[in-house]
Design an enzyme around this catalytic site. Structure first.
Site, mmCIF file in Angstrom:
data_model
loop_
_atom_site.group_PDB
_atom_site.id
_atom_site.type_symbol
_atom_site.label_atom_id
_atom_site.label_comp_id
_atom_site.label_asym_id
_atom_site.label_seq_id
_atom_site.Cartn_x
_atom_site.Cartn_y
_atom_site.Cartn_z
ATOM 1 C CG ASP A 1 28.960 2.276 -6.995
ATOM 2 O OD1 ASP A 1 29.072 1.805 -8.139
ATOM 3 O OD2 ASP A 1 29.915 2.434 -6.225
ATOM 4 C CG ASP B 1 30.943 -1.918 -9.819
ATOM 5 O OD1 ASP B 1 31.904 -1.534 -10.512
ATOM 6 O OD2 ASP B 1 30.391 -1.205 -8.958
#
Length: 184
Positions: free
Chosen positions: A129, A147
């Site tokens: 991330d 995402d």
């Protein structure tokens, strides 16, 4: 391209572009940002501040969304769940992708994003991330291109489904009473 794939061309192009964008951005982050740069006071290099409310970081998520389950090894469960969802999307693709205008875009984003995160879970010990958004009075959990693709794809699908159903209801209402037999 074969006649079997032509009806799903938009789906395939969007899925491949979403997956490629996710892989490329994660590769850049892993290559150029030290791990665990979520906090400005991190040892070594901290996050990169692109805008006052948008930073680039390099963190790993071993769990699901927002790190849920990260204290356990949930990767096998999340991989199986993602593959099961992808199977069902593929199984019922004809009505989902052909009937709903824009459905190929929505599901292409969803599938490309899902495959990006599945790849991280299968070939690594966490999902990379790196997008860090600071909202007023809230720091949103870091996320990645996969995402974002998943969320936009699902949101777009829900919006398109609502519009499709509303149009169908309006069409039914406008035709109400047209099939009344003569003399009734």
């Amino acid at each position: 391209m074969g006649s079997r794939f032509r009806p799903y061309l938009t789906f395939w192009v969007v899925a491949v572009v979403a997956l490629a964008a996710d892989l490329a951005t994660k590769w850049l982050v892993v290559r150029h940002l030290p791990f665990n740069t979520y906090f400005p006071e991190a040892a070594g290099a901290g996050p990169i501040q692109l805008l006052p409310r948008l930073w680039l970081v390099h963190v790993g998520n071993k769990g699901a969304a927002w790190g849920l389950g990260s204290e356990y090894d949930v990767r096998p469960f999340l991989v199986l769940l993602a593959l099961a969802v992808l199977f069902f999307v593929w199984r019922w693709r004809a009505p989902l992708l052909r009937e709903l205008r824009g459905g190929q875009l929505a599901f292409g984003l969803f599938v490309g994003g899902t495959l990006g995160n599945v790849r991280d879970r299968v070939f690594g010990d966490h999902v990379v991330d790196f997008i860090d958004v600071h909202l007023p009075y809230y720091r949103f959990p870091a996320f990645n291109v996969a995402d974002a693709c998943i969320c936009v794809g699902v949101g777009l699908y829900l919006w398109l489904s609502y519009r499709h159903d509303a149009a169908r209801r309006a069409a039914l209402a406008s035709h109400a009473g047209e099939d009344v037999p003569p003399g009734a």
